[in-house]
Design a protein around this motif. Sequence first.
Motif, PDB file in Angstrom:
ATOM      1  N   ALA A   1     -36.343   6.311 -91.435  1.00  0.00           N
ATOM      2  CA  ALA A   1     -35.630   7.332 -92.203  1.00  0.00           C
ATOM      3  C   ALA A   1     -34.663   6.660 -93.162  1.00  0.00           C
ATOM      4  CB  ALA A   1     -34.861   8.271 -91.269  1.00  0.00           C
ATOM      5  N   THR A   2     -34.303   7.382 -94.218  1.00  0.00           N
ATOM      6  CA  THR A   2     -33.229   6.963 -95.105  1.00  0.00           C
ATOM      7  C   THR A   2     -32.508   8.206 -95.600  1.00  0.00           C
ATOM      8  OG1 THR A   2     -32.626   5.591 -97.021  1.00  0.00           O
ATOM      9  CG2 THR A   2     -34.576   6.981 -97.266  1.00  0.00           C
ATOM     10  N   VAL A   3     -31.272   8.021 -96.040  1.00  0.00           N
ATOM     11  CA  VAL A   3     -30.544   9.080 -96.724  1.00  0.00           C
ATOM     12  C   VAL A   3     -30.694   8.836 -98.220  1.00  0.00           C
ATOM     13  CG1 VAL A   3     -28.297  10.117 -97.175  1.00  0.00           C
ATOM     14  CG2 VAL A   3     -28.900   9.416 -94.853  1.00  0.00           C
ATOM     15  N   SER A   4     -31.202   9.835 -98.931  1.00  0.00           N
ATOM     16  CA  SER A   4     -31.429   9.690-100.367  1.00  0.00           C
ATOM     17  C   SER A   4     -30.125   9.937-101.113  1.00  0.00           C
ATOM     18  CB  SER A   4     -32.503  10.673-100.843  1.00  0.00           C
ATOM     19  OG  SER A   4     -32.729  10.511-102.230  1.00  0.00           O
ATOM     20  N   GLN A   5     -29.445   8.846-101.420  1.00  0.00           N
ATOM     21  CA  GLN A   5     -28.200   8.918-102.190  1.00  0.00           C
ATOM     22  C   GLN A   5     -28.568   9.225-103.643  1.00  0.00           C
ATOM     23  OE1 GLN A   5     -24.061   6.365-102.187  1.00  0.00           O
ATOM     24  NE2 GLN A   5     -25.961   5.236-102.040  1.00  0.00           N
ATOM     25  N   PRO A   6     -28.029  10.291-104.235  1.00  0.00           N
ATOM     26  CA  PRO A   6     -28.590  10.808-105.488  1.00  0.00           C
ATOM     27  C   PRO A   6     -28.186  10.024-106.738  1.00  0.00           C
ATOM     28  CG  PRO A   6     -26.743  12.167-104.798  1.00  0.00           C
ATOM     29  CD  PRO A   6     -26.936  11.146-103.711  1.00  0.00           C
ATOM     30  N   ALA A   7     -28.839   8.910-106.995  1.00  0.00           N
ATOM     31  CA  ALA A   7     -28.518   8.084-108.163  1.00  0.00           C
ATOM     32  C   ALA A   7     -28.633   8.877-109.454  1.00  0.00           C
ATOM     33  CB  ALA A   7     -29.446   6.867-108.210  1.00  0.00           C
ATOM     34  N   ASP A   8     -29.656   9.729-109.545  1.00  0.00           N
ATOM     35  CA  ASP A   8     -29.845  10.515-110.768  1.00  0.00           C
ATOM     36  C   ASP A   8     -28.713  11.510-110.979  1.00  0.00           C
ATOM     37  OD1 ASP A   8     -30.666  11.942-108.488  1.00  0.00           O
ATOM     38  OD2 ASP A   8     -32.302  12.967-109.525  1.00  0.00           O
ATOM     39  N   LEU A   9     -28.270  12.166-109.896  1.00  0.00           N
ATOM     40  CA  LEU A   9     -27.180  13.134-110.006  1.00  0.00           C
ATOM     41  C   LEU A   9     -25.842  12.444-110.235  1.00  0.00           C
ATOM     42  CD1 LEU A   9     -28.111  15.768-107.269  1.00  0.00           C
ATOM     43  CD2 LEU A   9     -28.752  15.692-109.696  1.00  0.00           C
ATOM     44  N   TYR A  10     -25.694  11.236-109.717  1.00  0.00           N
ATOM     45  CA  TYR A  10     -24.467  10.483-109.989  1.00  0.00           C
ATOM     46  C   TYR A  10     -24.318  10.275-111.498  1.00  0.00           C
ATOM     47  CZ  TYR A  10     -23.601   9.173-105.068  1.00  0.00           C
ATOM     48  OH  TYR A  10     -23.314   9.168-103.721  1.00  0.00           O
ATOM     49  N   ALA A  11     -25.400   9.867-112.147  1.00  0.00           N
ATOM     50  CA  ALA A  11     -25.350   9.649-113.596  1.00  0.00           C
ATOM     51  C   ALA A  11     -25.126  10.962-114.337  1.00  0.00           C
ATOM     52  CB  ALA A  11     -26.635   8.975-114.067  1.00  0.00           C
ATOM     53  N   LYS A  12     -25.835  12.005-113.909  1.00  0.00           N
ATOM     54  CA  LYS A  12     -25.735  13.295-114.592  1.00  0.00           C
ATOM     55  C   LYS A  12     -24.313  13.853-114.532  1.00  0.00           C
ATOM     56  CE  LYS A  12     -27.683  17.979-114.609  1.00  0.00           C
ATOM     57  NZ  LYS A  12     -28.758  18.856-114.064  1.00  0.00           N
ATOM     58  N   TYR A  13     -23.734  13.869-113.334  1.00  0.00           N
ATOM     59  CA  TYR A  13     -22.430  14.512-113.201  1.00  0.00           C
ATOM     60  C   TYR A  13     -21.279  13.584-113.578  1.00  0.00           C
ATOM     61  CZ  TYR A  13     -25.008  18.470-111.692  1.00  0.00           C
ATOM     62  OH  TYR A  13     -25.898  19.521-111.688  1.00  0.00           O
ATOM     63  N   ALA A  14     -21.524  12.293-113.621  1.00  0.00           N
ATOM     64  CA  ALA A  14     -20.529  11.400-114.219  1.00  0.00           C
ATOM     65  C   ALA A  14     -20.325  11.767-115.677  1.00  0.00           C
ATOM     66  CB  ALA A  14     -20.972   9.948-114.093  1.00  0.00           C
ATOM     67  N   MET A  15     -21.425  11.991-116.406  1.00  0.00           N
ATOM     68  CA  MET A  15     -21.331  12.379-117.809  1.00  0.00           C
ATOM     69  C   MET A  15     -20.762  13.792-117.955  1.00  0.00           C
ATOM     70  SD  MET A  15     -22.287   9.732-119.526  1.00  0.00           S
ATOM     71  CE  MET A  15     -21.476   8.777-118.211  1.00  0.00           C
ATOM     72  N   TYR A  16     -21.143  14.665-117.060  1.00  0.00           N
ATOM     73  CA  TYR A  16     -20.654  16.053-117.081  1.00  0.00           C
ATOM     74  C   TYR A  16     -19.130  16.082-116.971  1.00  0.00           C
ATOM     75  CZ  TYR A  16     -19.786  20.765-115.151  1.00  0.00           C
ATOM     76  OH  TYR A  16     -19.297  22.029-114.905  1.00  0.00           O
ATOM     77  N   TYR A  17     -18.593  15.363-115.986  1.00  0.00           N
ATOM     78  CA  TYR A  17     -17.153  15.437-115.745  1.00  0.00           C
ATOM     79  C   TYR A  17     -16.351  14.645-116.774  1.00  0.00           C
ATOM     80  CZ  TYR A  17     -17.695  17.940-111.338  1.00  0.00           C
ATOM     81  OH  TYR A  17     -17.968  18.896-110.398  1.00  0.00           O
ATOM     82  N   ILE A  18     -16.854  13.492-117.207  1.00  0.00           N
ATOM     83  CA  ILE A  18     -16.059  12.730-118.176  1.00  0.00           C
ATOM     84  C   ILE A  18     -15.997  13.461-119.512  1.00  0.00           C
ATOM     85  CG2 ILE A  18     -17.871  11.227-119.137  1.00  0.00           C
ATOM     86  CD1 ILE A  18     -14.212  10.308-118.251  1.00  0.00           C
ATOM     87  N   LYS A  19     -17.070  14.125-119.906  1.00  0.00           N
ATOM     88  CA  LYS A  19     -17.049  14.891-121.157  1.00  0.00           C
ATOM     89  C   LYS A  19     -15.977  15.975-121.098  1.00  0.00           C
ATOM     90  CE  LYS A  19     -20.018  17.652-124.210  1.00  0.00           C
ATOM     91  NZ  LYS A  19     -21.414  18.127-124.459  1.00  0.00           N
ATOM     92  N   ARG A  20     -15.912  16.679-119.997  1.00  0.00           N
ATOM     93  CA  ARG A  20     -14.944  17.763-119.864  1.00  0.00           C
ATOM     94  C   ARG A  20     -13.529  17.244-119.670  1.00  0.00           C
ATOM     95  NH1 ARG A  20     -19.749  19.058-119.188  1.00  0.00           N
ATOM     96  NH2 ARG A  20     -20.541  21.195-119.462  1.00  0.00           N
ATOM     97  N   ALA A  21     -13.381  16.134-118.950  1.00  0.00           N
ATOM     98  CA  ALA A  21     -12.046  15.559-118.779  1.00  0.00           C
ATOM     99  C   ALA A  21     -11.478  15.074-120.105  1.00  0.00           C
ATOM    100  CB  ALA A  21     -12.107  14.407-117.779  1.00  0.00           C
ATOM    101  N   MET A  22     -12.328  14.515-120.966  1.00  0.00           N
ATOM    102  CA  MET A  22     -11.880  14.068-122.282  1.00  0.00           C
ATOM    103  C   MET A  22     -11.463  15.239-123.164  1.00  0.00           C
ATOM    104  SD  MET A  22     -14.772  11.107-122.806  1.00  0.00           S
ATOM    105  CE  MET A  22     -14.541  10.931-124.558  1.00  0.00           C
ATOM    106  N   ALA A  23     -11.995  16.413-122.876  1.00  0.00           N
ATOM    107  CA  ALA A  23     -11.609  17.621-123.619  1.00  0.00           C
ATOM    108  C   ALA A  23     -10.383  18.299-123.011  1.00  0.00           C
ATOM    109  CB  ALA A  23     -12.775  18.601-123.649  1.00  0.00           C
TER     110      ALA A  23
END
Length: 340
Positions: A271-293
Amino acid sequence: MRGAGRRRAAATVLALALAPAAAGCGGGGPAGGRVGVVLPFLTSPFWQAYNQDIPRQAAAQGVRVLPTVNSDGDAAKQIADIQSLMSEGVKGLVVSPIDSAAIVAGLRAAQRRGVPVVAVDVAPEKGKVAMVVRADNRAYGREACQVLGRAVRTGKVVQIQGDLASANGRDRTSAFSRCMARHYPAIKVLNIPAGWQADRAAAGLEALYSANPTIKGIYLQAGGVYLAPTLRTLQRHHALVRAGRPRHITIVSNDGIPEELRAIRQGFLDATVSQPADLYAKYAMYYIKRAMAGKTFHPGRTGHGSTVVELPGGILQDQLPAPLVTRRNVDDPALWGNRR
Protein backbone atom coordinates in the motif's frame (compact mmCIF):
# COMPACT_ATOMS: atom_id res chain seq x y z
CA MET A 1 21.52 19.64 9.10
CA ARG A 2 25.29 19.12 9.30
CA GLY A 3 27.58 21.55 11.18
CA ALA A 4 28.72 23.55 8.16
CA GLY A 5 25.12 23.87 7.00
CA ARG A 6 24.07 25.20 10.41
CA ARG A 7 26.83 27.84 10.31
CA ARG A 8 25.76 28.93 6.82
CA ALA A 9 22.16 29.07 8.00
CA ALA A 10 23.10 31.26 10.96
CA ALA A 11 25.03 33.66 8.73
CA THR A 12 22.16 33.85 6.27
CA VAL A 13 19.64 34.44 9.06
CA LEU A 14 21.75 37.37 10.29
CA ALA A 15 21.96 38.81 6.77
CA LEU A 16 18.20 38.55 6.37
CA ALA A 17 17.61 40.17 9.72
CA LEU A 18 19.72 43.16 8.72
CA ALA A 19 18.34 43.48 5.18
CA PRO A 20 16.17 46.58 4.67
CA ALA A 21 12.56 46.23 3.60
CA ALA A 22 11.79 47.04 -0.01
CA ALA A 23 10.53 50.58 -0.47
CA GLY A 24 6.81 51.04 -1.00
CA CYS A 25 5.81 47.48 0.01
CA GLY A 26 2.87 47.16 2.36
CA GLY A 27 1.61 44.18 4.31
CA GLY A 28 -0.74 42.79 1.68
CA GLY A 29 1.50 42.83 -1.38
CA PRO A 30 0.59 43.90 -4.91
CA ALA A 31 -2.06 42.21 -7.02
CA GLY A 32 0.35 41.06 -9.73
CA GLY A 33 4.03 40.41 -10.38
CA ARG A 34 6.32 37.45 -10.63
CA VAL A 35 6.30 34.47 -8.28
CA GLY A 36 9.35 32.54 -7.11
CA VAL A 37 9.01 28.81 -6.38
CA VAL A 38 11.54 27.11 -4.11
CA LEU A 39 11.84 23.29 -4.09
CA PRO A 40 13.42 21.25 -1.27
CA PHE A 41 15.24 18.84 -3.61
CA LEU A 42 14.76 17.06 -6.93
CA THR A 43 16.12 13.59 -6.14
CA SER A 44 12.60 12.16 -5.68
CA PRO A 45 10.11 11.39 -8.46
CA PHE A 46 7.50 13.04 -6.25
CA TRP A 47 9.25 16.42 -6.36
CA GLN A 48 10.09 15.96 -10.02
CA ALA A 49 6.37 15.57 -10.74
CA TYR A 50 5.51 18.64 -8.66
CA ASN A 51 8.23 20.61 -10.45
CA GLN A 52 6.77 19.64 -13.84
CA ASP A 53 3.28 20.66 -12.76
CA ILE A 54 4.23 24.14 -11.53
CA PRO A 55 4.62 25.85 -14.94
CA ARG A 56 1.47 24.12 -16.26
CA GLN A 57 -0.61 25.23 -13.29
CA ALA A 58 0.86 28.73 -13.37
CA ALA A 59 -0.04 29.11 -17.05
CA ALA A 60 -3.55 27.73 -16.46
CA GLN A 61 -4.18 30.21 -13.64
CA GLY A 62 -2.47 33.25 -15.11
CA VAL A 63 0.42 33.37 -12.64
CA ARG A 64 3.78 34.73 -13.80
CA VAL A 65 6.16 32.18 -12.31
CA LEU A 66 9.95 32.23 -12.54
CA PRO A 67 11.92 29.02 -13.19
CA THR A 68 11.86 26.92 -10.03
CA VAL A 69 14.83 26.98 -7.67
CA ASN A 70 16.19 23.74 -6.17
CA SER A 71 17.60 24.08 -2.65
CA ASP A 72 19.13 20.60 -2.92
CA GLY A 73 18.24 19.47 0.60
CA ASP A 74 20.21 22.30 2.24
CA ALA A 75 18.21 24.45 4.67
CA ALA A 76 20.86 27.18 4.60
CA LYS A 77 20.76 27.31 0.80
CA GLN A 78 16.98 27.50 0.91
CA ILE A 79 17.10 30.67 3.01
CA ALA A 80 19.67 32.12 0.60
CA ASP A 81 17.43 31.14 -2.34
CA ILE A 82 14.55 33.07 -0.79
CA GLN A 83 16.78 36.10 -0.31
CA SER A 84 17.98 35.88 -3.92
CA LEU A 85 14.43 35.70 -5.29
CA MET A 86 13.38 38.71 -3.25
CA SER A 87 16.36 40.64 -4.58
CA GLU A 88 15.02 39.86 -8.07
CA GLY A 89 11.78 41.61 -7.12
CA VAL A 90 9.33 38.70 -6.82
CA LYS A 91 5.94 39.68 -5.45
CA GLY A 92 5.05 36.23 -4.14
CA LEU A 93 6.86 33.10 -2.94
CA VAL A 94 5.88 29.43 -2.95
CA VAL A 95 8.25 27.49 -0.69
CA SER A 96 8.48 23.84 0.34
CA PRO A 97 10.45 24.04 3.60
CA ILE A 98 13.32 21.66 4.25
CA ASP A 99 13.54 22.51 7.95
CA SER A 100 10.37 23.69 9.71
CA ALA A 101 12.35 25.85 12.14
CA ALA A 102 15.05 27.23 9.85
CA ILE A 103 12.50 28.46 7.29
CA VAL A 104 11.14 30.98 9.82
CA ALA A 105 14.00 33.39 9.03
CA GLY A 106 12.99 33.43 5.38
CA LEU A 107 9.34 33.96 6.26
CA ARG A 108 10.18 36.92 8.46
CA ALA A 109 12.29 38.50 5.72
CA ALA A 110 9.45 38.06 3.22
CA GLN A 111 6.98 39.60 5.68
CA ARG A 112 9.17 42.67 6.11
CA ARG A 113 9.19 43.16 2.36
CA GLY A 114 5.45 42.63 2.03
CA VAL A 115 5.91 39.46 -0.03
CA PRO A 116 3.21 36.85 0.67
CA VAL A 117 4.30 33.22 1.04
CA VAL A 118 2.50 29.95 0.43
CA ALA A 119 4.16 26.90 2.01
CA VAL A 120 3.75 23.56 0.25
CA ASP A 121 3.98 20.05 1.75
CA VAL A 122 5.70 21.10 4.99
CA ALA A 123 4.35 23.49 7.61
CA PRO A 124 6.71 25.96 9.30
CA GLU A 125 6.94 25.97 13.08
CA LYS A 126 5.87 29.61 13.11
CA GLY A 127 5.94 32.72 10.95
CA LYS A 128 3.52 34.33 8.52
CA VAL A 129 2.26 32.35 5.54
CA ALA A 130 -0.90 33.01 3.57
CA MET A 131 -1.60 29.26 3.48
CA VAL A 132 0.06 25.88 3.91
CA VAL A 133 -0.92 23.52 1.08
CA ARG A 134 -0.53 20.07 2.57
CA ALA A 135 -2.24 16.80 3.41
CA ASP A 136 -2.68 15.29 6.88
CA ASN A 137 0.72 13.73 7.57
CA ARG A 138 -0.39 12.22 10.86
CA ALA A 139 -2.98 10.27 8.90
CA TYR A 140 -0.14 8.87 6.75
CA GLY A 141 1.48 7.38 9.84
CA ARG A 142 -1.79 6.03 11.23
CA GLU A 143 -2.76 4.38 7.94
CA ALA A 144 0.66 2.76 7.60
CA CYS A 145 0.34 1.48 11.16
CA GLN A 146 -3.09 -0.02 10.50
CA VAL A 147 -2.07 -1.78 7.29
CA LEU A 148 1.10 -3.20 8.86
CA GLY A 149 -0.56 -4.00 12.17
CA ARG A 150 -3.35 -6.02 10.58
CA ALA A 151 -0.89 -7.92 8.38
CA VAL A 152 1.90 -8.54 10.90
CA ARG A 153 0.18 -8.77 14.33
CA THR A 154 3.40 -9.74 16.14
CA GLY A 155 7.13 -9.46 15.51
CA LYS A 156 9.39 -6.69 14.21
CA VAL A 157 8.74 -3.95 11.69
CA VAL A 158 11.04 -1.23 10.40
CA GLN A 159 10.13 2.44 10.10
CA ILE A 160 12.37 4.34 7.67
CA GLN A 161 11.88 7.88 8.92
CA GLY A 162 12.03 11.19 7.14
CA ASP A 163 13.91 14.24 8.38
CA LEU A 164 12.82 14.91 11.95
CA ALA A 165 13.67 18.60 11.47
CA SER A 166 10.65 18.64 9.16
CA ALA A 167 7.08 18.68 10.45
CA ASN A 168 6.35 15.87 8.00
CA GLY A 169 8.99 13.55 9.43
CA ARG A 170 7.86 14.28 12.97
CA ASP A 171 4.14 13.90 12.22
CA ARG A 172 4.51 10.60 10.36
CA THR A 173 6.86 9.17 12.97
CA SER A 174 4.84 10.15 16.02
CA ALA A 175 1.53 9.01 14.54
CA PHE A 176 2.93 5.65 13.41
CA SER A 177 4.74 4.98 16.68
CA ARG A 178 1.79 5.96 18.90
CA CYS A 179 -0.63 3.86 16.86
CA MET A 180 1.66 0.83 17.06
CA ALA A 181 2.15 1.20 20.82
CA ARG A 182 -1.57 1.61 21.43
CA HIS A 183 -3.11 -0.92 19.07
CA TYR A 184 -0.37 -3.45 18.29
CA PRO A 185 1.80 -3.81 21.41
CA ALA A 186 3.10 -7.20 20.22
CA ILE A 187 4.92 -5.47 17.35
CA LYS A 188 8.37 -3.99 17.96
CA VAL A 189 9.25 -0.95 15.82
CA LEU A 190 12.87 -0.53 14.68
CA ASN A 191 13.62 3.00 13.44
CA ILE A 192 15.99 4.15 10.71
CA PRO A 193 16.52 7.97 10.73
CA ALA A 194 17.17 8.42 7.01
CA GLY A 195 16.50 12.16 6.55
CA TRP A 196 14.86 11.74 3.10
CA GLN A 197 18.17 10.33 1.77
CA ALA A 198 18.23 7.10 -0.22
CA ASP A 199 21.77 6.14 0.74
CA ARG A 200 21.00 6.45 4.45
CA ALA A 201 17.86 4.36 4.00
CA ALA A 202 19.82 1.66 2.17
CA ALA A 203 22.63 1.54 4.72
CA GLY A 204 20.22 1.54 7.64
CA LEU A 205 18.05 -1.23 6.22
CA GLU A 206 21.10 -3.32 5.31
CA ALA A 207 22.33 -3.15 8.90
CA LEU A 208 18.92 -3.77 10.46
CA TYR A 209 17.99 -6.64 8.18
CA SER A 210 21.36 -8.33 8.72
CA ALA A 211 20.77 -8.19 12.48
CA ASN A 212 17.02 -8.94 12.26
CA PRO A 213 16.37 -11.27 9.30
CA THR A 214 12.89 -12.09 10.60
CA ILE A 215 11.43 -8.59 10.17
CA LYS A 216 7.87 -8.78 8.91
CA GLY A 217 7.10 -5.27 7.75
CA ILE A 218 8.55 -1.94 6.60
CA TYR A 219 7.09 1.57 6.61
CA LEU A 220 8.67 3.92 4.08
CA GLN A 221 7.90 7.54 4.97
CA ALA A 222 8.90 8.62 1.45
CA GLY A 223 8.52 6.11 -1.34
CA GLY A 224 10.05 8.56 -3.80
CA VAL A 225 13.47 8.17 -2.20
CA TYR A 226 13.14 4.96 -0.16
CA LEU A 227 11.32 2.48 -2.40
CA ALA A 228 14.14 1.63 -4.81
CA PRO A 229 16.86 1.10 -2.15
CA THR A 230 14.45 -0.93 -0.02
CA LEU A 231 13.55 -3.31 -2.85
CA ARG A 232 17.21 -3.65 -3.86
CA THR A 233 18.27 -4.44 -0.31
CA LEU A 234 15.57 -7.08 0.14
CA GLN A 235 16.37 -8.60 -3.24
CA ARG A 236 20.05 -8.85 -2.30
CA HIS A 237 19.02 -10.84 0.78
CA HIS A 238 16.59 -13.02 -1.24
CA ALA A 239 13.78 -11.50 0.82
CA LEU A 240 11.83 -9.74 -1.94
CA VAL A 241 8.76 -11.96 -2.09
CA ARG A 242 5.40 -11.15 -3.70
CA ALA A 243 2.29 -10.65 -1.57
CA GLY A 244 0.38 -13.84 -0.82
CA ARG A 245 3.50 -16.02 -0.73
CA PRO A 246 5.35 -17.31 2.34
CA ARG A 247 8.01 -14.95 3.75
CA HIS A 248 6.45 -11.88 2.12
CA ILE A 249 7.48 -8.71 3.97
CA THR A 250 4.57 -6.26 4.15
CA ILE A 251 5.65 -2.82 2.90
CA VAL A 252 3.65 0.40 3.18
CA SER A 253 4.80 3.68 1.70
CA ASN A 254 3.93 7.35 1.21
CA ASP A 255 3.95 9.42 -2.02
CA GLY A 256 1.94 7.72 -4.78
CA ILE A 257 4.60 7.92 -7.50
CA PRO A 258 4.21 5.72 -10.60
CA GLU A 259 6.97 3.40 -9.36
CA GLU A 260 5.00 2.68 -6.19
CA LEU A 261 1.83 1.93 -8.13
CA ARG A 262 3.83 -0.44 -10.34
CA ALA A 263 5.27 -2.17 -7.27
CA ILE A 264 1.75 -2.63 -5.86
CA ARG A 265 0.64 -4.28 -9.11
CA GLN A 266 3.71 -6.54 -8.97
CA GLY A 267 2.94 -7.53 -5.38
CA PHE A 268 6.12 -6.14 -3.81
CA LEU A 269 4.46 -3.11 -2.20
CA ASP A 270 1.24 -3.59 -0.24
CA ALA A 271 0.00 0.00 0.00
CA THR A 272 0.94 3.65 -0.33
CA VAL A 273 -0.65 6.98 0.51
CA SER A 274 -1.03 9.04 -2.65
CA GLN A 275 0.32 12.44 -1.64
CA PRO A 276 -1.30 14.80 -4.18
CA ALA A 277 1.65 16.32 -6.07
CA ASP A 278 -0.68 17.63 -8.78
CA LEU A 279 -2.99 19.33 -6.27
CA TYR A 280 -0.03 20.77 -4.39
CA ALA A 281 1.01 22.59 -7.57
CA LYS A 282 -2.54 23.60 -8.44
CA TYR A 283 -3.45 25.08 -5.08
CA ALA A 284 -0.03 26.63 -4.52
CA MET A 285 -0.77 28.77 -7.58
CA TYR A 286 -4.38 29.29 -6.48
CA TYR A 287 -3.44 30.66 -3.06
CA ILE A 288 -0.40 32.71 -4.06
CA LYS A 289 -2.39 34.48 -6.79
CA ARG A 290 -5.07 35.46 -4.30
CA ALA A 291 -2.62 36.34 -1.54
CA MET A 292 -0.81 38.71 -3.91
CA ALA A 293 -4.16 40.40 -4.56
CA GLY A 294 -4.55 40.99 -0.80
CA LYS A 295 -7.06 38.22 -0.07
CA THR A 296 -7.04 36.57 3.34
CA PHE A 297 -8.35 33.11 4.23
CA HIS A 298 -10.26 31.46 7.06
CA PRO A 299 -10.76 27.94 8.50
CA GLY A 300 -13.58 25.81 7.09
CA ARG A 301 -14.63 23.72 4.14
CA THR A 302 -13.34 24.70 0.72
CA GLY A 303 -15.03 24.44 -2.64
CA HIS A 304 -12.53 21.81 -3.81
CA GLY A 305 -13.18 18.94 -1.41
CA SER A 306 -10.80 19.84 1.41
CA THR A 307 -10.81 21.64 4.74
CA VAL A 308 -8.76 24.62 5.86
CA VAL A 309 -7.62 23.95 9.43
CA GLU A 310 -5.82 26.21 11.89
CA LEU A 311 -2.42 25.01 13.12
CA PRO A 312 -0.66 26.22 16.28
CA GLY A 313 0.30 29.86 16.01
CA GLY A 314 -2.68 30.67 13.82
CA ILE A 315 -1.15 29.20 10.64
CA LEU A 316 -3.79 28.03 8.16
CA GLN A 317 -3.46 24.75 6.27
CA ASP A 318 -5.56 23.57 3.34
CA GLN A 319 -5.64 19.88 4.18
CA LEU A 320 -5.96 18.17 0.81
CA PRO A 321 -7.18 14.58 0.44
CA ALA A 322 -4.53 11.85 0.17
CA PRO A 323 -6.09 8.42 -0.52
CA LEU A 324 -4.68 5.08 0.57
CA VAL A 325 -3.79 2.97 -2.48
CA THR A 326 -3.86 -0.85 -2.46
CA ARG A 327 -4.41 -3.60 -5.02
CA ARG A 328 -8.12 -2.72 -4.94
CA ASN A 329 -7.79 0.81 -6.34
CA VAL A 330 -4.29 0.97 -7.82
CA ASP A 331 -5.66 1.36 -11.37
CA ASP A 332 -7.91 4.30 -10.48
CA PRO A 333 -7.33 6.89 -13.25
CA ALA A 334 -7.90 9.69 -10.73
CA LEU A 335 -4.58 8.88 -9.01
CA TRP A 336 -1.97 11.37 -10.17
CA GLY A 337 0.63 8.59 -10.43
CA ASN A 338 -1.48 6.92 -13.14
CA ARG A 339 -1.39 10.04 -15.27
CA ARG A 340 2.40 10.07 -15.68
